[in-house]
Scaffold this active site. Structure first.
Site, mmCIF file in Angstrom:
data_model
loop_
_atom_site.group_PDB
_atom_site.id
_atom_site.type_symbol
_atom_site.label_atom_id
_atom_site.label_comp_id
_atom_site.label_asym_id
_atom_site.label_seq_id
_atom_site.Cartn_x
_atom_site.Cartn_y
_atom_site.Cartn_z
ATOM 1 N N HIS A 157 0.834 -1.215 0.000
ATOM 2 C CA HIS A 157 0.000 0.000 0.000
ATOM 3 C C HIS A 157 0.869 1.266 0.000
ATOM 4 O O HIS A 157 0.563 2.235 0.680
ATOM 5 C CB HIS A 157 -1.006 -0.016 1.157
ATOM 6 C CG HIS A 157 -0.409 -0.081 2.539
ATOM 7 N ND1 HIS A 157 -1.042 -0.719 3.585
ATOM 8 C CD2 HIS A 157 0.735 0.427 3.062
ATOM 9 C CE1 HIS A 157 -0.316 -0.603 4.691
ATOM 10 N NE2 HIS A 157 0.757 0.102 4.394
ATOM 11 N N HIS B 261 -1.231 5.107 9.766
ATOM 12 C CA HIS B 261 0.073 5.774 9.804
ATOM 13 C C HIS B 261 -0.050 7.104 10.545
ATOM 14 O O HIS B 261 0.206 8.165 9.992
ATOM 15 C CB HIS B 261 0.603 5.990 8.380
ATOM 16 C CG HIS B 261 0.738 4.722 7.587
ATOM 17 N ND1 HIS B 261 -0.350 4.087 7.006
ATOM 18 C CD2 HIS B 261 1.819 3.955 7.284
ATOM 19 C CE1 HIS B 261 0.057 2.996 6.376
ATOM 20 N NE2 HIS B 261 1.368 2.897 6.530
ATOM 21 N N HIS C 20 11.048 -3.540 3.425
ATOM 22 C CA HIS C 20 11.494 -2.158 3.295
ATOM 23 C C HIS C 20 11.881 -1.585 4.651
ATOM 24 O O HIS C 20 11.378 -2.005 5.687
ATOM 25 C CB HIS C 20 10.455 -1.270 2.602
ATOM 26 C CG HIS C 20 9.146 -1.104 3.311
ATOM 27 N ND1 HIS C 20 8.301 -2.154 3.626
ATOM 28 C CD2 HIS C 20 8.494 0.011 3.749
ATOM 29 C CE1 HIS C 20 7.199 -1.700 4.205
ATOM 30 N NE2 HIS C 20 7.297 -0.386 4.308
ATOM 31 N N GLU D 215 5.019 -5.348 8.418
ATOM 32 C CA GLU D 215 3.673 -5.160 7.869
ATOM 33 C C GLU D 215 3.136 -6.431 7.211
ATOM 34 O O GLU D 215 1.919 -6.606 7.091
ATOM 35 C CB GLU D 215 3.668 -4.025 6.844
ATOM 36 C CG GLU D 215 3.841 -2.646 7.442
ATOM 37 C CD GLU D 215 3.773 -1.538 6.411
ATOM 38 O OE1 GLU D 215 3.732 -0.368 6.808
ATOM 39 O OE2 GLU D 215 3.754 -1.838 5.191
#
Length: 296
Positions: free
Chosen positions: A12, A59, A193, A240
């Site tokens: 996402h 977030h 990441h 995630e």
């Protein structure tokens, strides 16, 4: 009876929302990324889900350090796109399915999952970017959404095993809902990441693809990956991917692959995407003529 007919996994990355919103989805950089979702966009036209249970992480838009729920389910009627610092995305408001959401919340709590119930919140790119990738740019999202937010931002995040078990409990909850609904479960986030520090920009293609492999078929080995392995192999934000395990747990014992896409780079991460079918005979897999009909 409501039924879960498919699972979708997807990154996402917020930059994909920017590319979609500013018409850059076909340029040299973003074109290969968005092309990998074209199969799914046409497939979704044919599938016509009534509801998507969309697993994502906030977030610091709806939650901050004052309140950090491990698992939170949206039981509201509507959710607006969040302002993440540059104004809300100009995409449709998200319509909830309050009846199903409350039913799932009750079932999960009786199954001893301590859910946080959210009746009002704005939803950020973690939820709206997957909708854009799967549905394009409609005037209205073509299905209702039950948001399921997971804390993978602040220590301690839930284990992969707990996430998988939550998916199993969601499946039980959906199948006990009396209304005839076509339900999909989407797990979002990832892949490998890291956004800061000396390992910023870390991408582990081999590990990412091995993880995707593990979602297909009957193995449940992924649920036992320890947090330390995610951190070591996939960077600080790779955790995630436990949200994909909620989707996988909801698929039942066995899955079959319908579509898969992996691309590097997008910003400082990789793009991962796949579509799964619970291997129980439900739903039809698309043929060439199905695609033609859906595209029309």
């Amino acid at each position: 009876m409501a039924r879960i007919t498919a699972g979708v996994g997807s990154s996402h990355v917020p930059l994909l929302g920017v590319a979609s919103d500013f018409g850059k989805d076909s340029d040299d950089y973003f074109g290969p990324i968005f092309n990998g979702y074209e199969w799914t966009r046409v497939w979704e036209l044919a599938e016509k889900p009534d509801v998507v249970i969309l697993v994502f992480n906030d977030h610091a838009s709806a939650f901050d350090m004052k309140i950090i729920p491990t698992f939170a389910i949206g039981c509201g009627e509507q959710y607006k796109p969040a302002d993440e610092g540059w104004g809300p995305r100009q995409v449709p408001d998200v319509e909830g399915h309050a009846d199903l959401a409350w039913h799932i919340a009750q079932s999960l709590i009786l199954d001893e999952f301590d859910m946080t119930i959210i009746n009002e919140m704005d939803v950020d790119h973690g939820l709206t970017v997957p909708l854009s990738m799967m549905f394009g740019k409609p005037d209205k999202w073509p299905c209702k959404v039950v948001p399921l937010a997971v804390n993978v931002v602040t220590y301690p995040p839930p284990s992969g095993n707990r996430c998988w078990a939550l998916g199993e409990a969601i499946r039980k909850a959906v199948e006990s809902f009396p209304e005839d609904l076509n339900v999909q479960v989407w797990g979002t986030g990832g892949m490998s990441h890291q956004l800061q520090g000396p390992r910023a920009g870390l991408i582990n293609r081999e590990w990412d693809n091995r993880f995707i492999d593990g979602l297909i078929g009957s193995s449940d080995a992924l649920r036992h990956i320890p947090h330390l392995e995610y951190l070591r192999e996939t960077g600080s934000e790779g955790i995630e991917m436990v949200m994909w395990l909620i989707m996988r747990g909801a698929m039942g014992k066995t899955t079959r692959l319908l579509h898969r896409h992996y691309h590097v780079p997008c910003s400082n991460t990789a793009i991962g995407h796949l579509v799964l079918r619970p291997d129980n005979g439900e739903g039809l897999d698309m043929t060439g003529s199905d695609f033609a009909a859906a595209a029309e």
